[in-house]
Design an enzyme around this catalytic site. Structure first.
Site, PDB file in Angstrom:
ATOM      1  N   TYR A 163       4.144   3.970   0.607  1.00 31.95           N
ATOM      2  CA  TYR A 163       4.959   4.435   2.067  1.00 31.95           C
ATOM      3  C   TYR A 163       5.873   3.462   2.407  1.00 31.95           C
ATOM      4  O   TYR A 163       5.980   3.153   3.570  1.00 31.95           O
ATOM      5  CB  TYR A 163       4.024   4.967   3.143  1.00 31.95           C
ATOM      6  CG  TYR A 163       4.446   6.140   3.921  1.00 31.95           C
ATOM      7  CD1 TYR A 163       4.247   7.501   2.964  1.00 31.95           C
ATOM      8  CD2 TYR A 163       4.980   6.079   5.121  1.00 31.95           C
ATOM      9  CE1 TYR A 163       4.679   8.513   3.699  1.00 31.95           C
ATOM     10  CE2 TYR A 163       5.762   7.317   5.598  1.00 31.95           C
ATOM     11  CZ  TYR A 163       5.559   8.378   4.799  1.00 31.95           C
ATOM     12  OH  TYR A 163       6.125   9.589   5.429  1.00 31.95           O
ATOM     13  N   MET A 206       0.965  -1.278  -0.145  1.00 31.53           N
ATOM     14  CA  MET A 206      -0.096  -0.036   0.066  1.00 31.53           C
ATOM     15  C   MET A 206       0.978   1.361  -0.018  1.00 31.53           C
ATOM     16  O   MET A 206       0.597   2.417   0.423  1.00 31.53           O
ATOM     17  CB  MET A 206      -0.904  -0.057   1.386  1.00 31.53           C
ATOM     18  CG  MET A 206      -1.917  -1.027   1.364  1.00 31.53           C
ATOM     19  SD  MET A 206      -3.517  -0.980   1.996  1.00 31.53           S
ATOM     20  CE  MET A 206      -2.849  -0.764   3.673  1.00 31.53           C
ATOM     21  N   HIS A 228       9.390  -3.543   3.156  1.00 30.22           N
ATOM     22  CA  HIS A 228       8.931  -3.760   1.805  1.00 30.22           C
ATOM     23  C   HIS A 228      10.103  -4.131   1.026  1.00 30.22           C
ATOM     24  O   HIS A 228      10.031  -4.920   0.032  1.00 30.22           O
ATOM     25  CB  HIS A 228       8.205  -2.500   1.375  1.00 30.22           C
ATOM     26  CG  HIS A 228       7.070  -1.979   1.879  1.00 30.22           C
ATOM     27  ND1 HIS A 228       6.920  -0.857   2.794  1.00 30.22           N
ATOM     28  CD2 HIS A 228       5.690  -2.920   1.985  1.00 30.22           C
ATOM     29  CE1 HIS A 228       5.578  -0.863   3.063  1.00 30.22           C
ATOM     30  NE2 HIS A 228       4.820  -1.712   2.745  1.00 30.22           N
ATOM     31  N   ASP A 271       2.366  -9.298   9.174  1.00 36.21           N
ATOM     32  CA  ASP A 271       0.922  -9.440   9.130  1.00 36.21           C
ATOM     33  C   ASP A 271       0.772 -10.932   8.961  1.00 36.21           C
ATOM     34  O   ASP A 271       0.482 -11.374   7.934  1.00 36.21           O
ATOM     35  CB  ASP A 271       0.413  -8.951   7.986  1.00 36.21           C
ATOM     36  CG  ASP A 271       0.643  -7.284   8.054  1.00 36.21           C
ATOM     37  OD1 ASP A 271      -0.138  -6.717   8.823  1.00 36.21           O
ATOM     38  OD2 ASP A 271       1.197  -6.790   6.980  1.00 36.21           O
ATOM     39  N   ARG A 301       2.669   2.845   9.367  1.00 36.84           N
ATOM     40  CA  ARG A 301       1.902   3.658  10.317  1.00 36.84           C
ATOM     41  C   ARG A 301       2.760   4.010  11.423  1.00 36.84           C
ATOM     42  O   ARG A 301       2.360   4.852  12.214  1.00 36.84           O
ATOM     43  CB  ARG A 301       0.863   2.546  11.008  1.00 36.84           C
ATOM     44  CG  ARG A 301      -0.306   2.340   9.846  1.00 36.84           C
ATOM     45  CD  ARG A 301      -1.623   1.594  10.688  1.00 36.84           C
ATOM     46  NE  ARG A 301      -2.642   1.658   9.798  1.00 36.84           N
ATOM     47  CZ  ARG A 301      -2.994   0.684   9.178  1.00 36.84           C
ATOM     48  NH1 ARG A 301      -2.245  -0.404   8.979  1.00 36.84           N
ATOM     49  NH2 ARG A 301      -4.206   0.563   8.289  1.00 36.84           N
TER      50      ARG A 301
HETATM   51  O1  PAF Z   1      -0.021  -5.636   3.488  1.00 36.17           O
HETATM   52  C1  PAF Z   1      -0.582  -4.673   2.900  1.00 36.17           C
HETATM   53  O2  PAF Z   1       0.082  -3.709   2.555  1.00 36.17           O
HETATM   54  C2  PAF Z   1      -1.779  -4.815   2.175  1.00 36.17           C
HETATM   55  O3  PAF Z   1      -2.751  -5.621   2.985  1.00 36.17           O
HETATM   56  C3  PAF Z   1      -1.996  -5.641   0.682  1.00 36.17           C
HETATM   57  C4  PAF Z   1      -1.343  -7.211   0.941  1.00 36.17           C
HETATM   58  C5  PAF Z   1      -1.000  -4.887  -0.004  1.00 36.17           C
HETATM   59  C6  PAF Z   1      -3.319  -5.835   0.031  1.00 36.17           C
HETATM   60  O4  PAF Z   1      -3.921  -4.440   0.052  1.00 36.17           O
END
Ligand code: PAF
Length: 288
Positions: A36, A34, A41, A154, A191
């Protein structure tokens, strides 16, 4: 690596580019985000580069996975910064569609995964994982990756996506990647920028409580309840912390456990609010 990062904003354009790479026999790795971007990432991109010749990243703040009182509109966004970080990290194709491109009309179709969504964030954020599974399924159809990379921060999202891929026979290998932490232990999250300085300091209790739980397991504690209670007491000592949940669950089934058994794979998971910011963290471990 195909060179300079190419940015695409339409489903058709992305499909055409990926199909060309696939025809040339390249393996496609996909990092859905998403935006940012942070080092968490970028670690997914690094792993994707190791396994695939072409790396696609999506940046899309998905409205379907935010509840009515959640932070969709104020979720941090900075596409210019993300573009250069993605380029540096070695992303080949950046897919950054608008909400209208992804959802031109009201969505009447959704993907929902049962049972693994009954606990943790699934319980405290109703509808969240249906939004996640729906957008991930849609992105998988658009990108058609061979591998898709998800952060273990997550942990429930990983369990949901793995279940969906298995149930729907999607020909995609899900690659969970380890949590990336700041030097002081705070798990990286887009966040974290919301945190006020005093909240940022107190948020260290999250990783500390997970470490404490691991120590209890190492010392032979086998009661999930005792460990959970100890973590709750530790977190509650921070005046700005409001606990959403602390759980010890079997992983990846995410079923409750009482008496822990040697060899059992468990997830110690928590969600805690500091002011307006809700943080999650977890440790996946095997009971020693
Ligand atoms: O983990 C995230 O950033 C989101 O939940 C994802 C997997 C990109 C789906 O919108």
């Amino acid at each position: 690596m195909i060179g300079m990062l190419e940015e695409l904003t339409t489903i058709d354009a992305l499909r055409t580019r990926v199909q060309a790479e696939r025809k040339a026999g390249k393996r496609i790795g996909f990092v859905p985000t998403m935006g940012y971007l942070h080092d968490g990432h970028l670690s997914l991109v690094k792993r994707a580069r190791e396994l695939c010749e072409v790396v696609v990243m999506s940046i899309f703040v998905n409205p379907l996975q935010f509840g009515p009182n959640e932070d969709f509109s104020r979720y941090p966004r900075d596409l210019d910064r993300d573009r250069s970080l993605a380029q540096e990290a070695g992303v080949d194709l950046l897919f950054a569609p608008s909400v209208e491109e992804m959802y031109p009309a009201r969505m009447l179709t959704s993907v929902s995964v049962a049972e693994v969504t009954d606990t943790l964030c699934g319980k405290s954020r109703p509808g969240h994982f249906t939004g996640v599974a729906t957008v991930v399924a849609k992105l998988f159809h658009i990108v058609t990756p061979d591998y898709a990379f998800f952060g273990q921060k997550d942990a429930q999202q990983v369990a949901v996506v793995e279940q969906m891929v298995k149930d729907l026979s999607m020909p995609i290998t899900i690659v969970p990647c380890p949590i990336v932490r700041e030097q002081d232990g705070l798990a990286m999250s887009s966040r974290n920028v919301y945190l006020q300085p005093d909240e940022r300091i107190q948020a260290l209790v999250l990783s500390q409580s997970l470490q404490w739980a691991q120590q209890q397991l190492d010392r032979g504690e086998r009661s999930a309840q005792v460990i959970k209670q100890g973590m709750i007491e530790m977190i509650a000592r921070q005046p700005l912390a409001a606990i959403d949940y602390v759980e010890l669950l079997e992983y990846p089934q995410l079923r409750e456990v009482q008496a822990l058994e040697r060899g059992q794979r468990i997830c110690i998971a928590l969600a805690v609010r500091f002011g307006k910011t809700r943080l999650i963290d977890n440790a996946i471990t095997v009971v020693p």
